[in-house]
Design an enzyme around this catalytic site. Structure first.
Site, PDB file in Angstrom:
ATOM      1  CB  SER A 181      85.663  27.441  42.480  1.00 35.77           C
ATOM      2  OG  SER A 181      84.395  27.947  42.120  1.00 35.77           O
ATOM      3  CG  ASN A 227      89.485  37.930  34.840  1.00 39.16           C
ATOM      4  OD1 ASN A 227      89.175  38.802  35.650  1.00 39.16           O
ATOM      5  ND2 ASN A 227      90.598  37.222  34.920  1.00 39.16           N
ATOM      6  CG  ASP A 265      84.643  33.808  38.884  1.00 42.12           C
ATOM      7  OD1 ASP A 265      85.143  33.584  37.761  1.00 42.12           O
ATOM      8  OD2 ASP A 265      83.587  33.291  39.267  1.00 42.12           O
ATOM      9  NE  ARG A 314      87.586  28.599  32.670  1.00 44.39           N
ATOM     10  CZ  ARG A 314      87.388  29.781  33.223  1.00 44.39           C
ATOM     11  NH1 ARG A 314      87.847  30.860  32.616  1.00 44.39           N
ATOM     12  NH2 ARG A 314      86.739  29.888  34.358  1.00 44.39           N
ATOM     13  NE  ARG A 353      83.657  32.655  42.950  1.00 46.83           N
ATOM     14  CZ  ARG A 353      83.842  31.419  42.542  1.00 46.83           C
ATOM     15  NH1 ARG A 353      84.051  30.463  43.413  1.00 46.83           N
ATOM     16  NH2 ARG A 353      83.819  31.110  41.252  1.00 46.83           N
ATOM     17  CG  ASN A 402      90.229  27.497  35.603  1.00 44.55           C
ATOM     18  OD1 ASN A 402      90.817  28.238  36.400  1.00 44.55           O
ATOM     19  ND2 ASN A 402      88.903  27.468  35.557  1.00 44.55           N
ATOM     20  NE  ARG A 445      80.836  35.545  35.227  1.00 46.53           N
ATOM     21  CZ  ARG A 445      80.690  35.206  36.509  1.00 46.53           C
ATOM     22  NH1 ARG A 445      79.549  35.464  37.131  1.00 46.53           N
ATOM     23  NH2 ARG A 445      81.676  34.615  37.140  1.00 46.53           N
ATOM     24  CD1 TRP A 446      84.695  44.294  33.632  1.00 45.57           C
ATOM     25  CD2 TRP A 446      86.189  43.792  32.023  1.00 45.57           C
ATOM     26  NE1 TRP A 446      85.333  45.464  33.273  1.00 45.57           N
ATOM     27  CE2 TRP A 446      86.259  45.176  32.289  1.00 45.57           C
ATOM     28  CE3 TRP A 446      87.035  43.253  31.055  1.00 45.57           C
ATOM     29  CZ2 TRP A 446      87.133  46.033  31.623  1.00 45.57           C
ATOM     30  CZ3 TRP A 446      87.901  44.104  30.384  1.00 45.57           C
ATOM     31  CH2 TRP A 446      87.955  45.481  30.669  1.00 45.57           C
TER      32      TRP A 446
HETATM   33  C1  IPE Z   1      87.717  29.834  39.983  1.00 44.96           C
HETATM   34  O1  IPE Z   1      86.879  30.417  39.052  1.00 44.96           O
HETATM   35  C2  IPE Z   1      89.123  29.730  39.437  1.00 44.96           C
HETATM   36  C3  IPE Z   1      89.848  30.972  39.321  1.00 44.96           C
HETATM   37  C4  IPE Z   1      89.414  32.154  39.664  1.00 44.96           C
HETATM   38  C5  IPE Z   1      91.192  30.863  38.792  1.00 44.96           C
HETATM   39  P1  IPE Z   1      86.038  29.540  38.015  1.00 44.96           P
HETATM   40  O2  IPE Z   1      85.364  30.493  37.119  1.00 44.96           O
HETATM   41  O3  IPE Z   1      86.904  28.513  37.389  1.00 44.96           O
HETATM   42  O4  IPE Z   1      84.998  28.795  38.984  1.00 44.96           O
HETATM   43  P2  IPE Z   1      83.598  28.142  38.632  1.00 44.96           P
HETATM   44  O5  IPE Z   1      83.814  27.264  37.431  1.00 44.96           O
HETATM   45  O6  IPE Z   1      82.646  29.248  38.350  1.00 44.96           O
HETATM   46  O7  IPE Z   1      83.230  27.392  39.869  1.00 44.96           O
HETATM   47  C1  IPE Z   2      88.410  34.082  36.417  1.00 51.00           C
HETATM   48  O1  IPE Z   2      87.578  34.631  35.449  1.00 51.00           O
HETATM   49  C2  IPE Z   2      89.799  33.827  35.896  1.00 51.00           C
HETATM   50  C3  IPE Z   2      90.097  32.411  35.632  1.00 51.00           C
HETATM   51  C4  IPE Z   2      89.329  31.408  35.903  1.00 51.00           C
HETATM   52  C5  IPE Z   2      91.363  32.137  35.015  1.00 51.00           C
HETATM   53  P1  IPE Z   2      86.667  33.694  34.553  1.00 51.00           P
HETATM   54  O2  IPE Z   2      87.407  33.407  33.299  1.00 51.00           O
HETATM   55  O3  IPE Z   2      86.205  32.513  35.305  1.00 51.00           O
HETATM   56  O4  IPE Z   2      85.463  34.672  34.255  1.00 51.00           O
HETATM   57  P2  IPE Z   2      83.939  34.263  34.139  1.00 51.00           P
HETATM   58  O5  IPE Z   2      83.569  33.585  35.426  1.00 51.00           O
HETATM   59  O6  IPE Z   2      83.808  33.355  32.959  1.00 51.00           O
HETATM   60  O7  IPE Z   2      83.241  35.558  33.955  1.00 51.00           O
HETATM   61 MG    MG Z   3      84.569  32.133  36.413  1.00 48.37          MG
END
Ligand code: IPE
Ligand code: IPE
Ligand code: MG
Length: 247
Positions: free
Chosen positions: A200, A33, A31, A82, A192, A79, A35-36
């Site tokens: 999640s 990516n 998790d 999104r 995590r 996901n 925000r980074w």
């Molecule tokens: C969990 O991360 C899914 C993956 C890392 C692929 P999310 O970013 O989707 O989880 P939530 O929405 O913060 O719970």
């Molecule tokens: C996790 O990073 C990767 C996937 C869910 C595919 P995020 O995309 O959830 O990154 P944040 O949580 O928005 O920073």
């Molecule tokens: Mg995330």
């Protein structure tokens, strides 16, 4: 105590990691990516691309350290909520990565398994993932499980349907047998990144007794140092599985 076999193991031992007490199976919720990337003024997809590069390094490091199974959450069943641009970007990235990594994974003796509802993925993503699985199925090194369009509830539901269809008894064993990757031992360490304290919907059946390690670092910054920190924590935990501590 086994002798270190490579530089990763030498560095691990120097940090106090015991090679004879490694977790067998590490699962990662990759998790942070987005925000980074956002923190750098970049598009979220830049973060996913960087996350892919991190994953390559983590797989190599985990393999050299002596981890036998690495499962990562690549795309959850939720996901799809999104924006279309991000979903499409992720599907394209997964398809491209699966095709680009094939030769290297074969060379490195990595066995790939895909977990999730593959039939709901775009065809190129699905085909490339299936090819990865098929072409590496006889490899004997680390097993790498990529969870794509994966949801723990969906997996349990799919398993329950299979148990019902087969007319099998309702036992933990029969459910476990019909999960997506039944031959893989349950994870003993769940990592995590990016600080969120929740599952999640990841491996909610298999991780019932996994040790949890959460770091604030976003996934693109996860590296050997963080992996060693997670394993060190794991080795300090007293696992009781509902019983009492030994000794
Ligand atoms: C969990 O991360 C899914 C993956 C890392 C692929 P999310 O970013 O989707 O989880 P939530 O929405 O913060 O719970
Ligand atoms: C996790 O990073 C990767 C996937 C869910 C595919 P995020 O995309 O959830 O990154 P944040 O949580 O928005 O920073
Ligand atoms: Mg995330």
């Amino acid at each position: 105590m086994p002798e270190p076999k490579n530089d990763v193991q030498t560095r691990a031992v120097a940090q106090g990691i015991r090679l004879d007490a490694l977790p067998q199976h590490i699962a990662c919720i990759m998790d942070g990516n987005g925000r980074w990337a956002t923190a750098r003024g970049e598009h979220r997809l830049v973060g996913h691309q960087q996350g892919y590069l991190t994953l390559k390094d983590v797989l190599t490091t985990a393999d050299e350290l002596g981890i036998r199974y690495l499962t990562v959450y690549g795309f959850s069943a939720e996901n799809w909520r999104r924006p279309g641009e991000e979903v499409n970007g992720l599907m394209d990235l997964i398809a491209a990565a699966a095709s680009a990594e094939l030769t290297g994974l074969i060379k490195n003796n990595v066995r790939v398994r895909i977990s999730g509802r593959l039939d709901e993925l775009p065809q190129s993503t699905r085909d490339n993932l299936r090819a990865l699985e098929a072409e590496t199925k006889d490899n004997t090194g680390i097993t790498f499980v990529l969870a794509v369009n994966y949801g723990g509830r969906q997996e349990i539901l799919d398993a329950a349907r299979a148990v019902a269809e087969a007319g099998e008894p309702w036992t933990e064993e029969s459910i476990s047998k019909h999960l997506y990757t039944p031959e893989i031992p349950e994870p003993d360490l769940m990592v995590r990144t990016a600080g969120e304290l929740r599952w999640s919907n990841f491996l909610i059946w298999q991780a019932a007794y996994a040790e949890l390690y959460v770091t604030d670092s976003p996934w693109p910054e996860f590296g050997e140092e963080e992996l060693f920190a997670a394993v060190t924590q794991f080795q300090r935990r007293i696992r009781k599985f509902g019983g009492l501590a030994e000794g």
